[in-house]
Design a protein around this motif. Structure first.
Motif, PDB file in Angstrom:
ATOM      1  N   TRP A  40       0.831  -1.202   0.000  1.00 10.82           N
ATOM      2  CA  TRP A  40       0.000   0.000   0.000  1.00 10.82           C
ATOM      3  C   TRP A  40       0.867   1.254   0.000  1.00 10.82           C
ATOM      4  N   LYS A  43       2.402   1.866  -3.429  1.00  7.80           N
ATOM      5  CA  LYS A  43       1.406   2.377  -4.371  1.00  7.80           C
ATOM      6  C   LYS A  43       1.107   3.845  -4.108  1.00  7.80           C
ATOM      7  N   GLU A  44       1.032   4.223  -2.838  1.00  6.96           N
ATOM      8  CA  GLU A  44       0.774   5.625  -2.500  1.00  6.96           C
ATOM      9  C   GLU A  44       1.938   6.515  -2.915  1.00  6.96           C
ATOM     10  N   ALA A  46       4.045   5.894  -5.341  1.00  4.44           N
ATOM     11  CA  ALA A  46       4.089   5.941  -6.798  1.00  4.44           C
ATOM     12  C   ALA A  46       3.031   6.879  -7.363  1.00  4.44           C
ATOM     13  N   SER A  47       1.921   7.051  -6.673  1.00  2.00           N
ATOM     14  CA  SER A  47       0.866   7.915  -7.199  1.00  2.00           C
ATOM     15  C   SER A  47       1.023   9.369  -6.753  1.00  2.00           C
ATOM     16  N   ASP A  48       1.952   9.663  -5.843  1.00  2.00           N
ATOM     17  CA  ASP A  48       2.162  11.027  -5.365  1.00  2.00           C
ATOM     18  C   ASP A  48       3.344  11.631  -6.121  1.00  2.00           C
ATOM     19  N   HIS A  49       3.038  12.508  -7.069  1.00  2.00           N
ATOM     20  CA  HIS A  49       4.080  13.062  -7.930  1.00  2.00           C
ATOM     21  C   HIS A  49       4.988  14.027  -7.179  1.00  2.00           C
ATOM     22  N   GLU A  52       7.412  11.888  -5.198  1.00  2.00           N
ATOM     23  CA  GLU A  52       8.340  11.253  -6.129  1.00  2.00           C
ATOM     24  C   GLU A  52       9.403  12.242  -6.587  1.00  2.00           C
TER      25      GLU A  52
END
Length: 82
Positions: A40, A43-44, A46-49, A52
């Motif tokens: 989890w 995934k979080e 990876a989805s937070d630009h 990142e």
């Protein structure tokens, strides 16, 4: 006497096997929880630009660090040859 001793042995075996079973189930539950939590979290991330971009900026070495490491390695090699 033999009946009570046999009863105690059986009671002990049932208690020990139950304790082992519950310990194993608890360990499996903890392992699945850790695995789910890590999945989890990745995934979080990876989805937070924004996060990142921050991680890339922090983990990427700067130009000054690269240049300093090159200079240090060349001076060490120069000192070894003398």
């Amino acid at each position: 006497m033999a009946t009570s001793l046999g009863g105690f042995v059986i009671l002990f075996l049932v208690y020990a096997s139950g304790a082992i079973f519950l310990t194993v189930m608890l360990a499996v539950g903890i392992a699945w929880g850790i695995r789910w939590g890590i999945t989890w979290s990745l995934k979080e991330i990876a989805s937070d630009h924004e996060l990142e971009a921050w991680l890339k900026r922090v983990l990427r070495p700067s130009e000054n660090q690269v240049n300093n490491s090159v200079l240090e390695s060349t001076t060490e090699n120069g000192n070894e040859s003398n």
